[in-house]
Scaffold this motif. Structure first.
Motif, PDB file in Angstrom:
ATOM      1  N   GLU A  26      -4.276  -5.019   3.937  1.00 25.20           N
ATOM      2  CA  GLU A  26      -3.498  -5.485   2.783  1.00 25.20           C
ATOM      3  C   GLU A  26      -3.558  -4.472   1.638  1.00 25.20           C
ATOM      4  O   GLU A  26      -2.614  -4.374   0.843  1.00 25.20           O
ATOM      5  CB  GLU A  26      -3.992  -6.861   2.319  1.00 25.20           C
ATOM      6  CG  GLU A  26      -5.252  -6.878   1.471  1.00 25.20           C
ATOM      7  CD  GLU A  26      -6.542  -6.726   2.274  1.00 25.20           C
ATOM      8  OE1 GLU A  26      -7.620  -6.952   1.708  1.00 25.20           O
ATOM      9  OE2 GLU A  26      -6.462  -6.370   3.464  1.00 25.20           O
ATOM     10  N   LYS A  27      -4.651  -3.703   1.545  1.00 25.27           N
ATOM     11  CA  LYS A  27      -4.760  -2.688   0.493  1.00 25.27           C
ATOM     12  C   LYS A  27      -3.982  -1.429   0.871  1.00 25.27           C
ATOM     13  O   LYS A  27      -3.458  -0.728   0.005  1.00 25.27           O
ATOM     14  CB  LYS A  27      -6.222  -2.348   0.236  1.00 25.27           C
ATOM     15  CG  LYS A  27      -7.055  -3.507  -0.292  1.00 25.27           C
ATOM     16  CD  LYS A  27      -8.484  -3.102  -0.512  1.00 25.27           C
ATOM     17  CE  LYS A  27      -9.304  -4.250  -1.084  1.00 25.27           C
ATOM     18  NZ  LYS A  27      -9.382  -5.402  -0.174  1.00 25.27           N
ATOM     19  N   ALA A  28      -3.907  -1.137   2.165  1.00 22.69           N
ATOM     20  CA  ALA A  28      -3.200   0.069   2.613  1.00 22.69           C
ATOM     21  C   ALA A  28      -1.706  -0.015   2.304  1.00 22.69           C
ATOM     22  O   ALA A  28      -1.073   0.985   1.961  1.00 22.69           O
ATOM     23  CB  ALA A  28      -3.418   0.274   4.104  1.00 22.69           C
ATOM     24  N   TRP A  29      -1.123  -1.220   2.430  1.00 23.46           N
ATOM     25  CA  TRP A  29       0.323  -1.356   2.221  1.00 23.46           C
ATOM     26  C   TRP A  29       0.646  -2.070   0.922  1.00 23.46           C
ATOM     27  O   TRP A  29       1.770  -2.547   0.737  1.00 23.46           O
ATOM     28  CB  TRP A  29       0.956  -2.103   3.394  1.00 23.46           C
ATOM     29  CG  TRP A  29       0.815  -1.405   4.706  1.00 23.46           C
ATOM     30  CD1 TRP A  29       0.292  -1.911   5.847  1.00 23.46           C
ATOM     31  CD2 TRP A  29       1.206  -0.060   5.024  1.00 23.46           C
ATOM     32  NE1 TRP A  29       0.313  -0.973   6.851  1.00 23.46           N
ATOM     33  CE2 TRP A  29       0.872   0.169   6.368  1.00 23.46           C
ATOM     34  CE3 TRP A  29       1.786   0.972   4.285  1.00 23.46           C
ATOM     35  CZ2 TRP A  29       1.106   1.389   7.000  1.00 23.46           C
ATOM     36  CZ3 TRP A  29       2.018   2.190   4.903  1.00 23.46           C
ATOM     37  CH2 TRP A  29       1.687   2.386   6.249  1.00 23.46           C
ATOM     38  N   ALA A  30      -0.332  -2.153   0.024  1.00 27.37           N
ATOM     39  CA  ALA A  30      -0.058  -2.783  -1.275  1.00 27.37           C
ATOM     40  C   ALA A  30       0.981  -1.963  -2.040  1.00 27.37           C
ATOM     41  O   ALA A  30       0.878  -0.752  -2.159  1.00 27.37           O
ATOM     42  CB  ALA A  30      -1.347  -2.889  -2.079  1.00 27.37           C
ATOM     43  N   GLY A  31       1.992  -2.609  -2.533  1.00 26.74           N
ATOM     44  CA  GLY A  31       3.011  -1.939  -3.327  1.00 26.74           C
ATOM     45  C   GLY A  31       3.977  -1.092  -2.530  1.00 26.74           C
ATOM     46  O   GLY A  31       4.615  -0.203  -3.081  1.00 26.74           O
ATOM     47  N   VAL A  32       4.093  -1.367  -1.219  1.00 23.04           N
ATOM     48  CA  VAL A  32       4.989  -0.541  -0.404  1.00 23.04           C
ATOM     49  C   VAL A  32       6.437  -0.671  -0.858  1.00 23.04           C
ATOM     50  O   VAL A  32       7.204   0.303  -0.819  1.00 23.04           O
ATOM     51  CB  VAL A  32       4.845  -0.921   1.095  1.00 23.04           C
ATOM     52  CG1 VAL A  32       5.230  -2.376   1.346  1.00 23.04           C
ATOM     53  CG2 VAL A  32       5.684   0.002   1.964  1.00 23.04           C
ATOM     54  N   ALA A  43      -6.220  -5.623  12.994  1.00 24.78           N
ATOM     55  CA  ALA A  43      -6.116  -5.364  11.564  1.00 24.78           C
ATOM     56  C   ALA A  43      -6.977  -6.371  10.822  1.00 24.78           C
ATOM     57  O   ALA A  43      -6.892  -7.574  11.082  1.00 24.78           O
ATOM     58  CB  ALA A  43      -4.663  -5.470  11.106  1.00 24.78           C
ATOM     59  N   THR A  44      -7.831  -5.899   9.930  1.00 25.25           N
ATOM     60  CA  THR A  44      -8.688  -6.792   9.165  1.00 25.25           C
ATOM     61  C   THR A  44      -8.219  -6.836   7.719  1.00 25.25           C
ATOM     62  O   THR A  44      -7.726  -5.846   7.183  1.00 25.25           O
ATOM     63  CB  THR A  44     -10.154  -6.325   9.221  1.00 25.25           C
ATOM     64  OG1 THR A  44     -10.256  -5.001   8.676  1.00 25.25           O
ATOM     65  CG2 THR A  44     -10.653  -6.296  10.655  1.00 25.25           C
ATOM     66  N   CYS A  45      -8.372  -8.001   7.102  1.00 19.49           N
ATOM     67  CA  CYS A  45      -7.965  -8.152   5.708  1.00 19.49           C
ATOM     68  C   CYS A  45      -8.739  -9.296   5.071  1.00 19.49           C
ATOM     69  O   CYS A  45      -9.284 -10.160   5.761  1.00 19.49           O
ATOM     70  CB  CYS A  45      -6.463  -8.396   5.593  1.00 19.49           C
ATOM     71  SG  CYS A  45      -5.903  -9.976   6.255  1.00 19.49           S
ATOM     72  N   ASN A  46      -8.792  -9.289   3.746  1.00 16.52           N
ATOM     73  CA  ASN A  46      -9.458 -10.340   2.992  1.00 16.52           C
ATOM     74  C   ASN A  46      -8.468 -11.337   2.407  1.00 16.52           C
ATOM     75  O   ASN A  46      -8.861 -12.401   1.942  1.00 16.52           O
ATOM     76  CB  ASN A  46     -10.287  -9.733   1.853  1.00 16.52           C
ATOM     77  CG  ASN A  46     -11.334  -8.740   2.356  1.00 16.52           C
ATOM     78  OD1 ASN A  46     -11.347  -7.584   1.950  1.00 16.52           O
ATOM     79  ND2 ASN A  46     -12.195  -9.183   3.245  1.00 16.52           N
ATOM     80  N   SER A  47      -7.182 -10.978   2.425  1.00 20.70           N
ATOM     81  CA  SER A  47      -6.162 -11.869   1.876  1.00 20.70           C
ATOM     82  C   SER A  47      -4.847 -11.626   2.603  1.00 20.70           C
ATOM     83  O   SER A  47      -4.446 -10.483   2.813  1.00 20.70           O
ATOM     84  CB  SER A  47      -5.988 -11.626   0.378  1.00 20.70           C
ATOM     85  OG  SER A  47      -4.896 -12.372  -0.133  1.00 20.70           O
ATOM     86  N   MET A  48      -4.161 -12.694   2.990  1.00 23.33           N
ATOM     87  CA  MET A  48      -2.907 -12.586   3.727  1.00 23.33           C
ATOM     88  C   MET A  48      -1.698 -12.519   2.807  1.00 23.33           C
ATOM     89  O   MET A  48      -0.602 -12.165   3.234  1.00 23.33           O
ATOM     90  CB  MET A  48      -2.747 -13.792   4.658  1.00 23.33           C
ATOM     91  CG  MET A  48      -3.770 -13.868   5.775  1.00 23.33           C
ATOM     92  SD  MET A  48      -3.507 -12.603   7.020  1.00 23.33           S
ATOM     93  CE  MET A  48      -1.897 -13.085   7.646  1.00 23.33           C
ATOM     94  N   GLY A  49      -1.885 -12.832   1.531  1.00 21.56           N
ATOM     95  CA  GLY A  49      -0.746 -12.968   0.637  1.00 21.56           C
ATOM     96  C   GLY A  49       0.057 -11.699   0.447  1.00 21.56           C
ATOM     97  O   GLY A  49       1.270 -11.761   0.221  1.00 21.56           O
ATOM     98  N   ALA A  50      -0.599 -10.517   0.524  1.00 27.36           N
ATOM     99  CA  ALA A  50       0.094  -9.270   0.235  1.00 27.36           C
ATOM    100  C   ALA A  50       0.720  -8.625   1.470  1.00 27.36           C
ATOM    101  O   ALA A  50       1.353  -7.577   1.357  1.00 27.36           O
ATOM    102  CB  ALA A  50      -0.883  -8.275  -0.410  1.00 27.36           C
ATOM    103  N   LEU A  51       0.565  -9.235   2.641  1.00 27.85           N
ATOM    104  CA  LEU A  51       1.081  -8.625   3.868  1.00 27.85           C
ATOM    105  C   LEU A  51       2.577  -8.904   4.018  1.00 27.85           C
ATOM    106  O   LEU A  51       3.000 -10.063   4.020  1.00 27.85           O
ATOM    107  CB  LEU A  51       0.346  -9.160   5.091  1.00 27.85           C
ATOM    108  CG  LEU A  51      -1.141  -8.816   5.205  1.00 27.85           C
ATOM    109  CD1 LEU A  51      -1.707  -9.355   6.506  1.00 27.85           C
ATOM    110  CD2 LEU A  51      -1.368  -7.322   5.110  1.00 27.85           C
TER     111      LEU A  51
END
Length: 325
Positions: free
Chosen positions: A179-185, A276-284
């Motif tokens: 989710e951090k890698a593609w934040a703001g794509v 893929a691991t993430c802490n939050s699904m909202g930004a995907l």
């Protein structure tokens, strides 16, 4: 150019020069002259992003990394004077898949011991170092498989079934904190992140790649699960660091991603399983979530039973007595 008619000219490492407008114009000027008398310019490089001015004048030919069958032939030729079984040669080929033909020859030659055998452990270690040299890639397989991981029984059982299936993957690809890698794509004004995002999704679609999204709080075992899955299936787990692919030079970030995906494709033969691991699904983004057809798995904090299993593993690993832990 003063070359004779029907001359073939090879230009090495041209990927480093096609960002120069002078070079692009010079190549463009050759088109009509070379067409008139049968001359040809062949531009060689590791990865190209053809400038718009040349897209209709230059034909792109991609040479993939050698397949396991091709590497078997390479190793067979290299060890022709040695009495090696077909099984050893096949295992050596599997250990070198994902590198170039020349690199495979070098790695195999360095793994030959005085007794006339191939040290497969040394070959795997050399290959791991070679993969780690690829920007954004790192082999992170942890030993012990799922037996070295306490709790997470449902996820481990599901993954074990996939790893034993008829179409078992040949490589686990781990993307941490996706989710951090593609934040703001969507708001990226440079277009670099959008290009990387589109390239990755297209690659997954064309190669029928799928996987799971492991969602949960930090420390719940998501990354440990991805690393243990590789050794459980006796295949490598490769971590793809999307942030590590970015470069300040124009076009270099996109080239790094394409190179990394090429290596992953060669290692897996196109048969990958992504975790893929993430802490939050909202930004995907929804188009990303649809690529992970095996669903979203929630990794909760361990309950009492799972904590007990985890403590037993660590007590055994560090030879602790019951009273100590």
């Amino acid at each position: 150019m003063g070359a004779d008619a029907h001359t073939v000219i090879l230009a090495f490492n041209m990927h480093r020069f096609l960002g120069d407008t002078v070079v692009v114009q010079a190549v463009s000027n050759l088109r009509d002259k070379f067409k008139a008398d049968g001359r040809m310019l062949i531009m060689l490089g590791t990865s190209f992003k053809t400038p718009a001015e040349l897209q209709h004048d230059v034909m792109a030919i991609t040479e993939p990394l050698p397949s396991e069958v091709q590497l078997t032939q390479v190793i067979r030729e290299l060890t022709s004077e040695m009495e090696l079984s077909d099984e050893v040669i096949d295992r050596a080929a599997a250990a070198t898949i994902g590198v170039t033909r020349f690199a495979a020859e070098n790695l195999t030659a360095m793994a030959l011991d005085k007794g006339g055998a191939i040290n497969l452990d040394a070959l795997w270690e050399s290959k791991r170092k070679k993969i780690d040299e690829t920007p954004g890639l790192r082999v992170v397989t942890s030993p012990g498989g799922f037996d070295a991981l306490g709790g997470l029984d449902a996820a481990k059982g599901f993954m074990a079934g996939i790893l034993r299936g008829n179409n078992a993957p040949r490589c686990i690809v781990h993307v941490d904190e996706i989710e951090k890698a593609w934040a703001g794509v969507e708001s990226d004004s440079s277009g670099v992140t959008q290009d990387q995002f589109g390239t990755w999704l297209t690659w997954m679609q064309e190669n029928n790649a799928t996987g799971i999204i492991a969602n949960g709080p930090t420390g719940s075992g998501k990354s440990a699960f991805a690393r243990a899955a590789g050794s459980a299936g006796e295949i490598p787990t490769i971590q793809l660091d999307l942030g590590g692919l970015k470069n300040s030079k124009v076009g270099q970030s996109e080239e790094n991603l394409r190179t990394a995906l090429q290596v992953i494709h060669a290692i897996s033969g196109g048969n990958t399983l992504w975790v893929a691991t993430c802490n939050s699904m909202g930004a995907l983004p929804p188009e990303l979530r649809r690529r992970f057809k095996l669903g979203v798995w929630f990794f909760d904090l361990p309950n009492l039973e799972e904590r007990t299993a985890i403590w037993r593993l660590y007590a055994k690993r560090y030879d602790l007595q019951d009273a100590a832990w």
